[in-house]
Design a protein around this motif. Structure first.
Motif, PDB file in Angstrom:
ATOM      1  N   VAL A  47     -32.892  53.267  -4.944  1.00  8.39           N
ATOM      2  CA  VAL A  47     -32.999  52.038  -4.148  1.00  8.39           C
ATOM      3  C   VAL A  47     -32.365  50.852  -4.884  1.00  8.39           C
ATOM      4  O   VAL A  47     -31.770  49.961  -4.266  1.00  8.39           O
ATOM      5  CB  VAL A  47     -34.489  51.746  -3.817  1.00  8.39           C
ATOM      6  CG1 VAL A  47     -34.641  50.343  -3.262  1.00  8.39           C
ATOM      7  CG2 VAL A  47     -35.014  52.773  -2.829  1.00  8.39           C
ATOM      8  N   LEU A  48     -32.454  50.878  -6.210  1.00  6.58           N
ATOM      9  CA  LEU A  48     -31.998  49.742  -7.017  1.00  6.58           C
ATOM     10  C   LEU A  48     -30.556  49.308  -6.714  1.00  6.58           C
ATOM     11  O   LEU A  48     -30.309  48.117  -6.433  1.00  6.58           O
ATOM     12  CB  LEU A  48     -32.177  50.063  -8.505  1.00  6.58           C
ATOM     13  CG  LEU A  48     -31.956  48.890  -9.451  1.00  6.58           C
ATOM     14  CD1 LEU A  48     -33.015  47.809  -9.234  1.00  6.58           C
ATOM     15  CD2 LEU A  48     -31.951  49.348 -10.911  1.00  6.58           C
ATOM     16  N   PRO A  49     -29.579  50.237  -6.718  1.00 14.18           N
ATOM     17  CA  PRO A  49     -28.206  49.812  -6.404  1.00 14.18           C
ATOM     18  C   PRO A  49     -28.103  49.185  -5.019  1.00 14.18           C
ATOM     19  O   PRO A  49     -27.351  48.215  -4.825  1.00 14.18           O
ATOM     20  CB  PRO A  49     -27.407  51.119  -6.456  1.00 14.18           C
ATOM     21  CG  PRO A  49     -28.236  52.057  -7.261  1.00 14.18           C
ATOM     22  CD  PRO A  49     -29.659  51.672  -7.015  1.00 14.18           C
ATOM     23  N   ALA A  50     -28.885  49.710  -4.061  1.00 10.47           N
ATOM     24  CA  ALA A  50     -28.846  49.146  -2.713  1.00 10.47           C
ATOM     25  C   ALA A  50     -29.296  47.695  -2.729  1.00 10.47           C
ATOM     26  O   ALA A  50     -28.696  46.835  -2.071  1.00 10.47           O
ATOM     27  CB  ALA A  50     -29.730  49.976  -1.777  1.00 10.47           C
ATOM     28  N   LEU A  51     -30.353  47.414  -3.514  1.00 11.75           N
ATOM     29  CA  LEU A  51     -30.846  46.037  -3.614  1.00 11.75           C
ATOM     30  C   LEU A  51     -29.784  45.130  -4.218  1.00 11.75           C
ATOM     31  O   LEU A  51     -29.575  43.990  -3.773  1.00 11.75           O
ATOM     32  CB  LEU A  51     -32.124  46.000  -4.448  1.00 11.75           C
ATOM     33  CG  LEU A  51     -33.341  46.676  -3.800  1.00 11.75           C
ATOM     34  CD1 LEU A  51     -34.547  46.614  -4.732  1.00 11.75           C
ATOM     35  CD2 LEU A  51     -33.670  46.009  -2.469  1.00 11.75           C
ATOM     36  N   ILE A  52     -29.091  45.663  -5.232  1.00 11.33           N
ATOM     37  CA  ILE A  52     -28.038  44.860  -5.873  1.00 11.33           C
ATOM     38  C   ILE A  52     -26.929  44.561  -4.867  1.00 11.33           C
ATOM     39  O   ILE A  52     -26.473  43.416  -4.729  1.00 11.33           O
ATOM     40  CB  ILE A  52     -27.479  45.596  -7.114  1.00 11.33           C
ATOM     41  CG1 ILE A  52     -28.579  45.689  -8.173  1.00 11.33           C
ATOM     42  CG2 ILE A  52     -26.244  44.879  -7.661  1.00 11.33           C
ATOM     43  CD1 ILE A  52     -28.239  46.565  -9.340  1.00 11.33           C
ATOM     44  N   VAL A  53     -26.518  45.596  -4.127  1.00  9.93           N
ATOM     45  CA  VAL A  53     -25.472  45.414  -3.114  1.00  9.93           C
ATOM     46  C   VAL A  53     -25.902  44.353  -2.112  1.00  9.93           C
ATOM     47  O   VAL A  53     -25.137  43.432  -1.774  1.00  9.93           O
ATOM     48  CB  VAL A  53     -25.182  46.754  -2.390  1.00  9.93           C
ATOM     49  CG1 VAL A  53     -24.310  46.510  -1.154  1.00  9.93           C
ATOM     50  CG2 VAL A  53     -24.502  47.724  -3.336  1.00  9.93           C
ATOM     51  N   VAL A  54     -27.162  44.481  -1.643  1.00 11.54           N
ATOM     52  CA  VAL A  54     -27.682  43.528  -0.667  1.00 11.54           C
ATOM     53  C   VAL A  54     -27.634  42.116  -1.237  1.00 11.54           C
ATOM     54  O   VAL A  54     -27.174  41.164  -0.581  1.00 11.54           O
ATOM     55  CB  VAL A  54     -29.123  43.903  -0.248  1.00 11.54           C
ATOM     56  CG1 VAL A  54     -29.776  42.750   0.498  1.00 11.54           C
ATOM     57  CG2 VAL A  54     -29.115  45.155   0.609  1.00 11.54           C
ATOM     58  N   GLY A  55     -28.071  41.989  -2.498  1.00  9.36           N
ATOM     59  CA  GLY A  55     -28.063  40.673  -3.149  1.00  9.36           C
ATOM     60  C   GLY A  55     -26.663  40.091  -3.173  1.00  9.36           C
ATOM     61  O   GLY A  55     -26.438  38.924  -2.816  1.00  9.36           O
ATOM     62  N   VAL A  56     -25.698  40.903  -3.559  1.00  7.60           N
ATOM     63  CA  VAL A  56     -24.308  40.432  -3.655  1.00  7.60           C
ATOM     64  C   VAL A  56     -23.794  40.004  -2.286  1.00  7.60           C
ATOM     65  O   VAL A  56     -23.208  38.924  -2.143  1.00  7.60           O
ATOM     66  CB  VAL A  56     -23.419  41.555  -4.249  1.00  7.60           C
ATOM     67  CG1 VAL A  56     -21.943  41.196  -4.108  1.00  7.60           C
ATOM     68  CG2 VAL A  56     -23.774  41.799  -5.713  1.00  7.60           C
ATOM     69  N   VAL A  57     -24.076  40.873  -1.282  1.00  7.62           N
ATOM     70  CA  VAL A  57     -23.570  40.563   0.066  1.00  7.62           C
ATOM     71  C   VAL A  57     -24.181  39.269   0.585  1.00  7.62           C
ATOM     72  O   VAL A  57     -23.480  38.402   1.121  1.00  7.62           O
ATOM     73  CB  VAL A  57     -23.871  41.734   1.033  1.00  7.62           C
ATOM     74  CG1 VAL A  57     -23.567  41.327   2.478  1.00  7.62           C
ATOM     75  CG2 VAL A  57     -23.051  42.957   0.648  1.00  7.62           C
ATOM     76  N   VAL A  58     -25.497  39.108   0.403  1.00  9.34           N
ATOM     77  CA  VAL A  58     -26.174  37.917   0.922  1.00  9.34           C
ATOM     78  C   VAL A  58     -25.692  36.664   0.192  1.00  9.34           C
ATOM     79  O   VAL A  58     -25.402  35.637   0.806  1.00  9.34           O
ATOM     80  CB  VAL A  58     -27.707  38.062   0.810  1.00  9.34           C
ATOM     81  CG1 VAL A  58     -28.396  36.740   1.135  1.00  9.34           C
ATOM     82  CG2 VAL A  58     -28.199  39.169   1.738  1.00  9.34           C
ATOM     83  N   LEU A  59     -25.537  36.743  -1.152  1.00  6.33           N
ATOM     84  CA  LEU A  59     -25.183  35.562  -1.935  1.00  6.33           C
ATOM     85  C   LEU A  59     -23.728  35.174  -1.752  1.00  6.33           C
ATOM     86  O   LEU A  59     -23.397  34.003  -1.653  1.00  6.33           O
ATOM     87  CB  LEU A  59     -25.493  35.800  -3.419  1.00  6.33           C
ATOM     88  CG  LEU A  59     -26.989  35.890  -3.756  1.00  6.33           C
ATOM     89  CD1 LEU A  59     -27.169  36.169  -5.238  1.00  6.33           C
ATOM     90  CD2 LEU A  59     -27.692  34.592  -3.359  1.00  6.33           C
ATOM     91  N   THR A  60     -22.837  36.164  -1.731  1.00  3.98           N
ATOM     92  CA  THR A  60     -21.411  35.821  -1.679  1.00  3.98           C
ATOM     93  C   THR A  60     -20.891  35.753  -0.265  1.00  3.98           C
ATOM     94  O   THR A  60     -19.779  35.321  -0.027  1.00  3.98           O
ATOM     95  CB  THR A  60     -20.571  36.868  -2.445  1.00  3.98           C
ATOM     96  OG1 THR A  60     -20.780  38.130  -1.825  1.00  3.98           O
ATOM     97  CG2 THR A  60     -20.972  36.945  -3.899  1.00  3.98           C
ATOM     98  N   GLY A  61     -21.687  36.217   0.704  1.00  3.16           N
ATOM     99  CA  GLY A  61     -21.259  36.133   2.100  1.00  3.16           C
ATOM    100  C   GLY A  61     -20.055  36.993   2.419  1.00  3.16           C
ATOM    101  O   GLY A  61     -19.130  36.569   3.111  1.00  3.16           O
ATOM    102  N   LEU A  62     -20.005  38.239   1.867  1.00  2.00           N
ATOM    103  CA  LEU A  62     -18.918  39.158   2.214  1.00  2.00           C
ATOM    104  C   LEU A  62     -18.951  39.449   3.710  1.00  2.00           C
ATOM    105  O   LEU A  62     -19.992  39.383   4.348  1.00  2.00           O
ATOM    106  CB  LEU A  62     -19.097  40.487   1.440  1.00  2.00           C
ATOM    107  CG  LEU A  62     -18.820  40.454  -0.067  1.00  2.00           C
ATOM    108  CD1 LEU A  62     -19.092  41.822  -0.670  1.00  2.00           C
ATOM    109  CD2 LEU A  62     -17.390  40.033  -0.341  1.00  2.00           C
TER     110      LEU A  62
END
Lengths: 322, 293
Positions: B61-76
């Motif tokens: 689950v951890l990598p998924a959370l990181i991906v989510v964090g990146v997507v939400v913060l950087t607005g990809l």
């Protein structure tokens, strides 16, 4: 082979088999077995490999018979084995307990696997564990149990769903004399107090003599005999006499009785007298004669009793059938 | 009884019969399924047995959370990894989870012979085997679905196109289900044959991780040599290459060495279904045999 049902009239038999046969290739585990089992405790006796476990597995529907029919609690083993397994409990001979689970959890789970709801299963398992005598240790993993405790846990899971019939395969196996006695008392109680029919196997005749109402003797897959336990133990017509003193006194009495026409042989500290000949056959004649002879010889009579049969005699009398 | 008034006396009520409700076979089978599912995650078992499944779940689950964090913060404007590909990327964790937990359902009862106690009860050997298989399948599916769901939530939070995301999610879920059926069959069968937990784990690792490694290598070499059909054929020999091949054919966001299309897609689907069915049949046969001993 004859159907021998003992004195079980009036109520429907719990188990009936007709010509039940199981062959594994050239190995004949069970041959043409026709027998009825009623309520109460029924002992199934035979040496290892006599077909006891095979019979139980066939009745549970786990093995298919090569031939013949059987009904358990009125259900046919071929077509209604699932219904049978709902109504019976089974305690196998071998180890079957996962070591990392507590008896309490395990019995609850097994009760649920027999169709009891979660709370009913918990209640029943607490009840049953108390009856088999597992107290505080029921919460410990079963891997650390002694053989006696394991046997109790195995028995508890067989009773968890309140079956109408239990198959107990060698329940006293590996137990020390005290634990063996406890287990036998428990088996007796299941048959009488609990009102659950019991089919219990053992290779020790003496054990079943104590607890069963009815005994079925198997030998090499054949039925040797099936009758009420009392019939096995009935009077043989012989007499046993014991006098005060040592073997010398015993032999003096024996010789004197032999001169009066009785057939005697020593048995332990006693004289065993074969059924008396016709002239002494009327009630009490032989007893009077023995009393008189002892008095003439000046010997103190200690015991004069009728001899009884033993289950073992079945194997001696009924020469193995082929 | 006169001594009822005395405090602290335990009264022996004697044996009490049970005349309450007895559930039918479907309800018993459902209980077995739920218990099995819980046991895969160590629930209702010792504290120690919860460590492995939840550790692996956290790691996946951890990598998924990181991906989510990146997507939400950087607005990809899209997820950097598709739902189906995320499972493919974390395949080592999924395989380890299956290898480690399959023996819980398929080795224990056989090794300790408690299977006899189950089979002396209403459930038959085939139903028992199928229920165990379903427990492991659902457990595996959950293992893959949890991070997938995290990614989806992340995608929704960052305002990505909903219909696109839902389509991709549903495709991933179908593929994951098929994969779970396959892996549960393979690891279950291995565990039911090699009853020692260690052997079962090693066997499953060989079948899932080592074999997949070999297949991937063969596929890569064949593709390098421009032997496209050889590369695609090799993909039929491992559950993971079947998964990625099907995902590629279905446009679910996984790249393979050689695109899987046309008749190949049908072949992949057929092989996957046949393999799952064969494993299930073998499991049923195995438990049937054990039951008659």
């Amino acid at each position: 082979m004859a159907v021998v049902t003992g004195e079980r009239t009036g109520q429907a038999p719990v188990i009936t088999t007709a010509g039940l046969t199981k062959h594994y290739g050239s190995v004949h585990a069970l041959t043409d077995l026709t027998v009825d089992v009623g309520e109460g405790v029924t002992g199934l006796v035979g040496a290892n490999g006599a077909g006891k476990s095979t019979l139980i597995k066939i009745l549970l529907g786990l093995l298919e018979p090569t031939g013949g029919h059987a009904r358990v609690l009125g259900h046919d083993i071929e077509h209604e084995s699932q219904e049978i397994r709902r109504l019976v409990g089974y305690m196998p001979e071998h180890d079957c307990l996962p070591p990392d689970v507590s008896a309490s959890d395990f019995v609850v789970h097994m009760a649920r696997m027999s169709g009891l709801g979660a709370s009913a299963a918990r209640e029943r398992s607490a009840d049953v564990l108390r009856h088999v005598g597992l107290d505080e240790e029921r919460y410990r993993p079963m891997g650390g149990y002694s053989t006696g405790m394991k046997q109790r846990a195995k028995l508890a899971q067989a009773l968890a769903h309140d079956p109408r019939l239990v198959f107990l395969d060698e329940p006293t196996n590996g137990l020390d004399p005290a634990a063996r006695n406890d287990m036998l008392r428990l088996v007796e109680r299941i048959g009488s107090d609990f009102g659950i029919a019991v089919l219990v196997t053992s290779h020790l005749l003496g054990e079943l003599e104590q607890v069963s109402d009815h005994v079925i003797v198997l030998d090499g897959g054949h039925l040797l005999r099936s009758s009420a336990t009392g019939d096995f133990l009935q009077r043989t017509g012989s007499l046993l006499v014991e006098v005060v003193g040592t073997e010398t006194e015993r032999d003096r009495l024996g010789e004197a009785l032999a001169q009066r026409g009785l057939v005697c042989r020593p048995r332990g500290a006693m004289v065993a007298i074969d059924p008396p000949p016709s002239e002494l056959a009327q009630e009490g004649a032989a007893h009077d004669l023995i009393r008189d002879v002892a008095a003439e010889l000046g010997l103190g009579l200690m015991r004069l009793q009728p001899d009884r049969g033993h289950l073992e005699d079945v194997f001696l009398d009924g020469a193995p059938r082929v | 009884m006169s001594d009822m008034s005395r405090p602290g006396v335990i009264h022996d009520l004697g044996y009490r019969h049970y005349d309450g409700l007895r559930e039918g076979t479907p309800a018993i089978a459902r209980t077995l399924f739920v218990t099995g599912l819980r046991h895969v995650y160590g629930l209702g078992r010792s504290g120690k047995s919860k460590v492995m499944p939840f550790l692996l779940l956290a790691m996946s689950v951890l990598p998924a959370l990181i991906v989510v964090g990146v997507v939400v913060l950087t607005g990809l404007d899209s997820l950097p990894v598709s739902y189906a590909d995320y499972t493919n990327q974390t395949q080592l964790l999924v395989s380890l989870f299956a290898a480690a937990q399959a023996p819980v359902l398929f080795s224990r009862d056989l090794r300790h012979r408690s299977i006899v106690l189950y089979l002396a009860r209403p459930l038959s050997a085939p139903v028992f085997a199928v229920m165990r298989w379903l427990s492991l399948t659902v457990a595996l599916w959950l293992f893959m679905a949890v991070p997938t769901l995290m990614l989806f939530i992340g995608a929704m939070l960052s305002g990505l196109d909903k219909s696109d995301q839902v389509t991709q999610l549903l495709k991933a879920v179908v593929l994951q289900t098929l994969l779970a059926l396959l892996i549960a069959g393979i690891t279950g069968l291995i565990s039911s044959v090699s009853l020692r937990r260690g052997f079962a784990v090693v066997g499953s690792v060989m079948a899932l991780i080592v074999l997949t490694g070999v297949v991937t290598a063969v596929q890569a070499i064949a593709a390098e040599q421009d032997a496209d059909s050889a590369s695609t054929t090799a993909g039929l020999f491992s559950p993971w290459s079947l998964y990625s091949g099907l995902a590629n054919a279905w446009d679910a966001g996984i790249d393979t060495f050689v695109p899987v299309d046309g008749a190949w897609a049908v072949a992949y689907a057929l092989v996957a279904l046949l393999l799952a069915a064969a494993c299930l049949l073998a499991l049923v046969a195995r438990f049937r045999k054990v039951g008659s001993r």
